[in-house]
Design an enzyme around this catalytic site. Structure first.
Site, PDB file in Angstrom:
ATOM      1  N   LYS A  55       0.702  -1.018   0.075  1.00 30.84           N
ATOM      2  CA  LYS A  55       0.064  -0.018   0.083  1.00 30.84           C
ATOM      3  C   LYS A  55       0.774   1.452  -0.036  1.00 30.84           C
ATOM      4  CE  LYS A  55      -3.342  -0.728  -0.608  1.00 30.84           C
ATOM      5  NZ  LYS A  55      -4.223  -0.901  -1.875  1.00 30.84           N
ATOM      6  N   THR A  58       2.355   0.950  -4.899  1.00 29.35           N
ATOM      7  CA  THR A  58       2.991  -0.272  -5.948  1.00 29.35           C
ATOM      8  C   THR A  58       2.156  -0.181  -7.345  1.00 29.35           C
ATOM      9  OG1 THR A  58       2.901  -1.463  -3.934  1.00 29.35           O
ATOM     10  CG2 THR A  58       3.600  -2.620  -5.908  1.00 29.35           C
ATOM     11  N   HIS A 115       6.869  -7.410  -2.443  1.00 22.91           N
ATOM     12  CA  HIS A 115       6.664  -6.865  -1.174  1.00 22.91           C
ATOM     13  C   HIS A 115       7.923  -7.035  -0.212  1.00 22.91           C
ATOM     14  CE1 HIS A 115       3.132  -4.443  -2.255  1.00 22.91           C
ATOM     15  NE2 HIS A 115       2.521  -5.390  -2.144  1.00 22.91           N
ATOM     16  N   THR A 234      -1.754   7.856 -15.361  1.00 21.71           N
ATOM     17  CA  THR A 234      -1.420   7.420 -14.187  1.00 21.71           C
ATOM     18  C   THR A 234      -1.968   8.375 -13.010  1.00 21.71           C
ATOM     19  OG1 THR A 234       0.652   8.256 -14.143  1.00 21.71           O
ATOM     20  CG2 THR A 234       0.587   6.052 -15.039  1.00 21.71           C
ATOM     21  N   PHE A 236      -4.474   9.502 -10.234  1.00 20.99           N
ATOM     22  CA  PHE A 236      -5.342   8.770  -9.382  1.00 20.99           C
ATOM     23  C   PHE A 236      -6.607   8.542 -10.036  1.00 20.99           C
ATOM     24  CE2 PHE A 236      -8.194   7.940  -5.972  1.00 20.99           C
ATOM     25  CZ  PHE A 236      -7.695   6.684  -5.465  1.00 20.99           C
ATOM     26  N   ASP A 237      -7.380   9.591 -10.344  1.00 19.26           N
ATOM     27  CA  ASP A 237      -8.784   9.652 -10.843  1.00 19.26           C
ATOM     28  C   ASP A 237      -8.830   8.914 -12.089  1.00 19.26           C
ATOM     29  OD1 ASP A 237      -9.387  11.339  -8.601  1.00 19.26           O
ATOM     30  OD2 ASP A 237      -9.337  13.268 -10.030  1.00 19.26           O
ATOM     31  N   VAL A 238      -7.958   8.691 -13.149  1.00 24.89           N
ATOM     32  CA  VAL A 238      -7.995   8.078 -14.218  1.00 24.89           C
ATOM     33  C   VAL A 238      -7.733   6.537 -13.945  1.00 24.89           C
ATOM     34  CG1 VAL A 238      -6.864   7.753 -16.542  1.00 24.89           C
ATOM     35  CG2 VAL A 238      -7.047  10.043 -15.647  1.00 24.89           C
ATOM     36  N   MET A 263      -8.613   1.036  -4.826  1.00 26.33           N
ATOM     37  CA  MET A 263      -8.189   2.763  -5.116  1.00 26.33           C
ATOM     38  C   MET A 263      -9.153   3.539  -4.224  1.00 26.33           C
ATOM     39  SD  MET A 263      -5.926   2.824  -7.989  1.00 26.33           S
ATOM     40  CE  MET A 263      -5.374   1.614  -9.012  1.00 26.33           C
TER      41      MET A 263
END
Length: 302
Positions: A55, A58, A115, A234, A236-238, A263
């Protein structure tokens, strides 16, 4: 596809994967069972590894890196969902297959994900001098994001209440271990190996600058227009609307987006809505102790 073959591993919505320890680090039992295979994984010199604490950005970094590799070709990234495009080395869900098998079947150049803390990284990545991108996120936001992720992801332990999880996280008794040890371990390794160490907060604040940094590290030459395109796709909203990146293709028995979307916020400073004053004081005190031996610093807000 393997995605729909759920019969060999039935979730009734309450059952979660069990966990165990690998060299002191908590992991799903299925990962512990194949640990020798993971440790002996054979990297190739042109592998690109993206490593993070869970988180910490990544999926975001994976999308950016692939778009850089493909010189901004968005259609190529729509060929398959995230978990199929980027093998997650130590991950195995009986019904979804394993990251190891995926990686072995994938043609080069591969973009891989882990991770794992630095001391558990399969040595072959260092022997082959692979390029590794590490992303770190401030621990308060990281904790909040991980808490919500564990609520919705049945392949990880039930986090309990926020108060309980706060203690679990501080004690490092979460999958992939202590956040403090994770970020410090990779930080200490960065100057000895080909590791680009990035911060989630920098990527948020100045995405173009960080995309440029990644482009140089990957040794691609991209013009300004392509960089802007990558930043846009890239954001966040897209990405939240992108079904190939938002994990909506994972069966709801495993990831229940109605509990909390994969998301969720993608913000800096969301921890302020979760931490009580007392928790914040306790966190800061603990942080000071655990980070006293490093020059690594984080931004907790803008």
């Amino acid at each position: 596809t393997a995605l729909h073959k759920m019969e060999d591993f039935t979730f009734d919505g309450t059952k979660r994967l069990s966990v165990n320890y690998v060299k002191g680090i908590l992991q799903p039992t299925v990962t512990c069972d194949i640990w020798d295979e993971i440790w002996n994984f054979q990297a190739k010199p042109d592998d690109l590894l993206i490593s993070t604490y869970p988180k910490a950005g990544t999926t975001w970094t994976q999308e950016i890196v692939e778009l850089i590799q493909n010189e901004g070709d968005v259609e190529k990234s729509k060929r398959a969902p995230t978990h199929q495009r980027f093998p997650f080395l130590e991950w195995k869900i009986p019904s979804l297959g394993s990251g190891l098998e995926q990686a072995q079947a994938m043609p080069s150049p591969r973009i891989l994900k882990t991770h794992l803390p630095f001391h558990l990284l399969p040595p072959s990545f260092l022997e082959k001098n692979c390029k590794i991108i590490y992303v770190a996120r401030n621990p308060k936001d990281n904790m909040v994001s991980y808490y919500h992720f564990q609520r919705m992801n049945k392949a990880l332990p039930d986090p309990g209440t926020w108060e309980e999880y706060f203690e679990t996280f501080l004690a490092g008794k979460v999958c992939w271990g202590s956040w403090h040890e994770h970020v410090k371990g990779w930080w200490e390794a960065k100057d000895k190996h080909r590791i680009l160490y990035l911060f989630y907060e920098d990527m948020k604040k100045n995405p173009k600058h960080e995309v440029q940094k990644l482009t140089e590290f990957i040794e691609k030459k991209l013009d300004d227009k392509v960089l802007d395109k990558i930043v846009h796709y890239t954001s966040f909203d897209v990405m939240k609307q992108n079904s190939m990146a938002n994990y909506s293709s994972i069966p709801a028995e495993i990831m229940d987006h109605s509990i909390s979307p994969f998301m969720r916020k993608g913000a800096v400073g969301d921890w302020k809505k979760h931490f009580t004053v007392a928790q914040n004081e306790r966190f800061d005190e603990d942080y000071k102790k655990k980070m006293a031996d490093t020059r690594l610093t984080f931004h907790f807000q803008f």
